[in-house]
Design an enzyme around this catalytic site. Structure first.
Site, PDB file in Angstrom:
ATOM      1  N   LYS A 147      55.874 -15.416  84.819  1.00 46.88           N
ATOM      2  CA  LYS A 147      54.613 -14.677  84.930  1.00 46.88           C
ATOM      3  C   LYS A 147      54.761 -13.314  84.265  1.00 46.88           C
ATOM      4  CE  LYS A 147      53.611 -11.565  87.505  1.00 46.88           C
ATOM      5  NZ  LYS A 147      53.399 -10.510  88.504  1.00 46.88           N
TER       6      LYS A 147
ATOM      7  N   ASN B 190      70.401 -16.380  78.062  1.00 44.41           N
ATOM      8  CA  ASN B 190      70.510 -17.581  78.878  1.00 44.41           C
ATOM      9  C   ASN B 190      70.313 -17.208  80.342  1.00 44.41           C
ATOM     10  OD1 ASN B 190      71.472 -19.903  80.334  1.00 44.41           O
ATOM     11  ND2 ASN B 190      72.285 -20.606  78.370  1.00 44.41           N
TER      12      ASN B 190
ATOM     13  N   ARG C  75      19.187 -36.268  96.118  1.00 43.02           N
ATOM     14  CA  ARG C  75      20.173 -37.356  96.017  1.00 43.02           C
ATOM     15  C   ARG C  75      21.588 -36.869  95.702  1.00 43.02           C
ATOM     16  NH1 ARG C  75      18.414 -41.727  92.132  1.00 43.02           N
ATOM     17  NH2 ARG C  75      16.790 -40.348  91.366  1.00 43.02           N
TER      18      ARG C  75
ATOM     19  N   ASP D 264      18.598 -30.248  84.682  1.00 43.25           N
ATOM     20  CA  ASP D 264      19.498 -31.343  85.057  1.00 43.25           C
ATOM     21  C   ASP D 264      19.631 -32.391  83.948  1.00 43.25           C
ATOM     22  OD1 ASP D 264      16.975 -32.396  85.269  1.00 43.25           O
ATOM     23  OD2 ASP D 264      17.108 -32.945  87.378  1.00 43.25           O
TER      24      ASP D 264
ATOM     25  N   ALA E 201      77.879 -15.430  88.440  1.00 41.27           N
ATOM     26  CA  ALA E 201      77.004 -16.224  89.304  1.00 41.27           C
ATOM     27  C   ALA E 201      76.867 -15.557  90.664  1.00 41.27           C
ATOM     28  CB  ALA E 201      77.567 -17.630  89.462  1.00 41.27           C
TER      29      ALA E 201
HETATM   30  C1  UD1 Z   1       9.316 -36.285  85.253  1.00 36.91           C
HETATM   31  C2  UD1 Z   1       8.134 -36.692  84.386  1.00 36.91           C
HETATM   32  C3  UD1 Z   1       8.296 -38.153  83.955  1.00 36.91           C
HETATM   33  C4  UD1 Z   1       9.621 -38.345  83.239  1.00 36.91           C
HETATM   34  C5  UD1 Z   1      10.760 -37.854  84.110  1.00 36.91           C
HETATM   35  C6  UD1 Z   1      12.053 -37.879  83.334  1.00 36.91           C
HETATM   36  C7  UD1 Z   1       6.240 -35.382  85.195  1.00 36.91           C
HETATM   37  C8  UD1 Z   1       5.025 -35.397  86.025  1.00 36.91           C
HETATM   38  N1  UD1 Z   1       6.931 -36.532  85.149  1.00 36.91           N
HETATM   39  O1  UD1 Z   1       9.340 -37.097  86.397  1.00 36.91           O
HETATM   40  O2  UD1 Z   1       7.231 -38.521  83.084  1.00 36.91           O
HETATM   41  O3  UD1 Z   1       9.784 -39.724  82.922  1.00 36.91           O
HETATM   42  O4  UD1 Z   1      10.524 -36.485  84.515  1.00 36.91           O
HETATM   43  O5  UD1 Z   1      13.109 -37.604  84.213  1.00 36.91           O
HETATM   44  O6  UD1 Z   1       6.548 -34.374  84.573  1.00 36.91           O
HETATM   45  N2  UD1 Z   1      10.714 -29.544  88.653  1.00 36.91           N
HETATM   46  C9  UD1 Z   1      10.326 -28.239  88.905  1.00 36.91           C
HETATM   47  N3  UD1 Z   1       9.237 -28.012  89.676  1.00 36.91           N
HETATM   48  C10 UD1 Z   1       8.493 -29.018  90.206  1.00 36.91           C
HETATM   49  C11 UD1 Z   1       8.883 -30.344  89.933  1.00 36.91           C
HETATM   50  C12 UD1 Z   1       9.987 -30.580  89.156  1.00 36.91           C
HETATM   51  O7  UD1 Z   1      10.987 -27.299  88.437  1.00 36.91           O
HETATM   52  O8  UD1 Z   1       7.509 -28.720  90.878  1.00 36.91           O
HETATM   53  C13 UD1 Z   1      11.882 -29.802  87.798  1.00 36.91           C
HETATM   54  C14 UD1 Z   1      12.993 -30.544  88.508  1.00 36.91           C
HETATM   55  O9  UD1 Z   1      13.921 -29.636  89.072  1.00 36.91           O
HETATM   56  C15 UD1 Z   1      13.615 -31.350  87.379  1.00 36.91           C
HETATM   57  C16 UD1 Z   1      12.445 -31.594  86.439  1.00 36.91           C
HETATM   58  O10 UD1 Z   1      11.470 -30.626  86.750  1.00 36.91           O
HETATM   59  O11 UD1 Z   1      14.586 -30.613  86.668  1.00 36.91           O
HETATM   60  C17 UD1 Z   1      11.882 -32.994  86.578  1.00 36.91           C
HETATM   61  O12 UD1 Z   1      11.504 -33.212  87.900  1.00 36.91           O
HETATM   62  P1  UD1 Z   1      11.709 -34.646  88.555  1.00 36.91           P
HETATM   63  O13 UD1 Z   1      11.096 -34.612  89.896  1.00 36.91           O
HETATM   64  O14 UD1 Z   1      13.087 -35.072  88.411  1.00 36.91           O
HETATM   65  O15 UD1 Z   1      10.860 -35.584  87.564  1.00 36.91           O
HETATM   66  P2  UD1 Z   1       9.629 -36.489  87.862  1.00 36.91           P
HETATM   67  O16 UD1 Z   1       8.454 -35.642  88.239  1.00 36.91           O
HETATM   68  O17 UD1 Z   1      10.024 -37.584  88.725  1.00 36.91           O
HETATM   69 CA    CA Z   2      14.710 -36.410  87.595  1.00 32.85          CA
END
Ligand code: UD1
Ligand code: CA
Length: 463
Positions: free
Chosen positions: A358, A384, A22, A112, A430
């Site tokens: 600079k 000056n 997104r 994030d 000048a």
């Molecule tokens: C997850 C939680 C959910 C919570 C939400 C909060 C799980 C299954 N669910 O949701 O309960 O309410 O976060 O935002 O954990 N990431 C990885 N590897 C993966 C998947 C995700 O590194 O395989 C990382 C993403 O980059 C991100 C974070 O994990 O930083 C969360 O992933 P995202 O997909 O945003 O969260 P959800 O699984 O939807």
């Molecule tokens: Ca998320």
């Protein structure tokens, strides 16, 4: 921020493998900037503030770019390709970093979710010494989040993902922030038992909660002091909103410290801004890097100040751009002045509109009030510099220095062809093009003699 003392070694695992669809960006999400620094940098700051013994970042989408951006940081990167869920991500991190001691605590952060305060995380880590510690929050619209399911006694029993939840569970407004902490041996074993038997066919980190309940491990849920601490960034709109939240907290701290802000909603600090009392900042200013401002300094509207120090009583007027300069006390700078790296101004210096400086030093009481370029120069006291003066510091291959001694007067529209020296008390007429040193206390002028041609007629067009 100071390191919170804690008995057990702390291993921080940062999840950052997701795609970030997104954001509609070619750049990995965690490299997008909040307050001038990548999201991931804010998360790593929190890990540092907690005194983490180890930090492992799980990367996947855009892994090369993320690893490159953070090369030289004391973090381990592990790759998760493909991404099959948060539970798999944490398991990969732990597999890649074997326990050094049996009593390690693991804290899971998201790359994030940039603004979780160290005090909030320290409480989570403290709870995890003999429990699974969850960070939860109640929100008005819990759509999309994992729900915190509690039993009749209020104890947490499970986290159910939105996509797997029935209507009754979806009505729960307490959600999982995703941040949790646990004793490593238990967590590692629990992750090994995960199955992807859910709507998304993923290994859910959240399924360890049900296991803890079954294993008789206590589960402690705590809440952050502010909801914005657990706000994640999924879109540019959310990033922009979080930027305003962070800038608002920075502005409030400045107001509390005795700084006047013409409008707390119109200041941007992308780095650290340290202000003494009674500093006054007008609207639209941007502060970058490390900026230190002493008492009674006034900053006019729409200035950009980067990596600089400003001593007390100085007034910076509108639209001034400062980068890498040290500005003395009681100066007048701007409007429309540009101070570049290596500028060092003493006390009572005046720098006016359309003056660029600079790698130059100005001693006390010197002035360049209009339209000048002073580069690679040493300017004494009470000098000056007239309008239109230029130090010709560059011969196309090398930079050369101009020295202007105390009490010199540089007439308007002069060019000082460096290397060249203007002696103490010297005056340049000048329009002088100075190619040889000007002796002290004398008038030096290089100017064609003025003549008048009488009886001369202007050309006219033939009819
Ligand atoms: C997850 C939680 C959910 C919570 C939400 C909060 C799980 C299954 N669910 O949701 O309960 O309410 O976060 O935002 O954990 N990431 C990885 N590897 C993966 C998947 C995700 O590194 O395989 C990382 C993403 O980059 C991100 C974070 O994990 O930083 C969360 O992933 P995202 O997909 O945003 O969260 P959800 O699984 O939807
Ligand atoms: Ca998320």
């Amino acid at each position: 921020m100071s390191a919170a003392p804690h008995a057990r070694p702390l291993h921080v695992v940062v999840l950052a493998a997701g795609r970030g669809t997104r954001m509609a960006s070619a750049r990995p999400k965690v490299l997008h900037a909040l307050a001038g620094r990548p999201l991931l940098a804010h998360v790593l700051d929190a890990a540092t503030a907690l005194g983490a013994a180890r930090v492992t970042v799980v990367v996947g989408h855009g892994a090369d770019a993320v690893e490159q951006a953070f090369a030289g940081h004391a973090v381990h990167f592990v790759r998760q390709e493909p991404q099959r869920g948060t539970g798999e991500a944490v398991r990969i991190a732990l597999d890649a970093q074997p326990a050094t001691t049996a009593d390690e605590t693991v804290l899971v952060l998201y790359g994030d979710v940039p603004l979780t305060q160290p005090s909030t995380l320290a409480a989570l880590v403290a709870h995890a010494h003999d429990a699974l510690a969850l960070l939860t929050v109640e929100i008005a619209d819990p759509t999309g989040y994992g729900r915190i399911v509690r039993d009749a006694g209020g104890a947490v029993r499970a986290i159910v993902e939105h996509k797997d939840a029935d209507a009754a569970t979806r009505a729960i407004r307490e959600i999982n922030t995703g941040l949790l902490a646990a004793p490593r041996p238990w967590l590692h074993a629990a992750l090994a038992r995960l199955e992807p038997d859910n709507a998304q066919r993923e290994y859910y980190l959240t399924d360890v909660v049900r296991q803890a309940a079954d294993d008789g491990l206590s589960i402690r849920a705590s809440q952050p002091a502010h909801a914005w601490e657990v706000t994640g960034v999924n879109s540019r709109a959310q990033l922009a909103a979080l930027e305003r939240t962070l800038q608002h907290t920075i502005a409030q701290a400045l107001l509390d410290a005795g700084v006047s802000l013409a409008d707390p909603a119109r200041i941007d600090v992308r780095g650290t801004l340290a202000c003494a009392q009674d500093v006054s900042i007008d609207v639209g200013c941007v502060f970058e890097g490390s900026v230190e401002i002493e008492a009674d300094v006034t900053i006019g509207p729409y200035c950009v100040l980067k990596d600089c120090r400003i001593a007390r009583g100085t007034r910076i007027a509108a639209y001034t751009h400062v980068d890498g300069a040290t500005i003395g006390a009681d100066n007048r700078v701007g409007p429309f002045a540009r101070l570049r790296p290596g500028t060092v101004l003493g006390a009572d210096v005046h720098v006016g509109n359309f003056v660029e400086i600079k790698a130059a030093q100005f001693d006390a009481g010197s002035k360049a009030n209009h339209l000048a370029y002073v580069g690679d120069a040493t300017v004494g006291a009470r000098v000056n510099i007239g309008a239109g003066t230029i130090t010709c510091n560059y011969d196309g291959a090398h930079k050369h220095r101009t020295v202007i001694e105390d009490d010199a007067f540089i007439g308007s529209d002069s060019q000082l062809v460096a290397p060249v020296r203007v002696g103490r008390g010297a005056t340049l007429g000048a329009g002088t093009t100075l190619t040889k040193d000007a002796p002290p206390d004398a008038l030096t002028v290089s100017r064609a003699k003025q003549i008048t041609v009488t009886g001369w007629k202007r050309p006219t067009k033939e009819k």
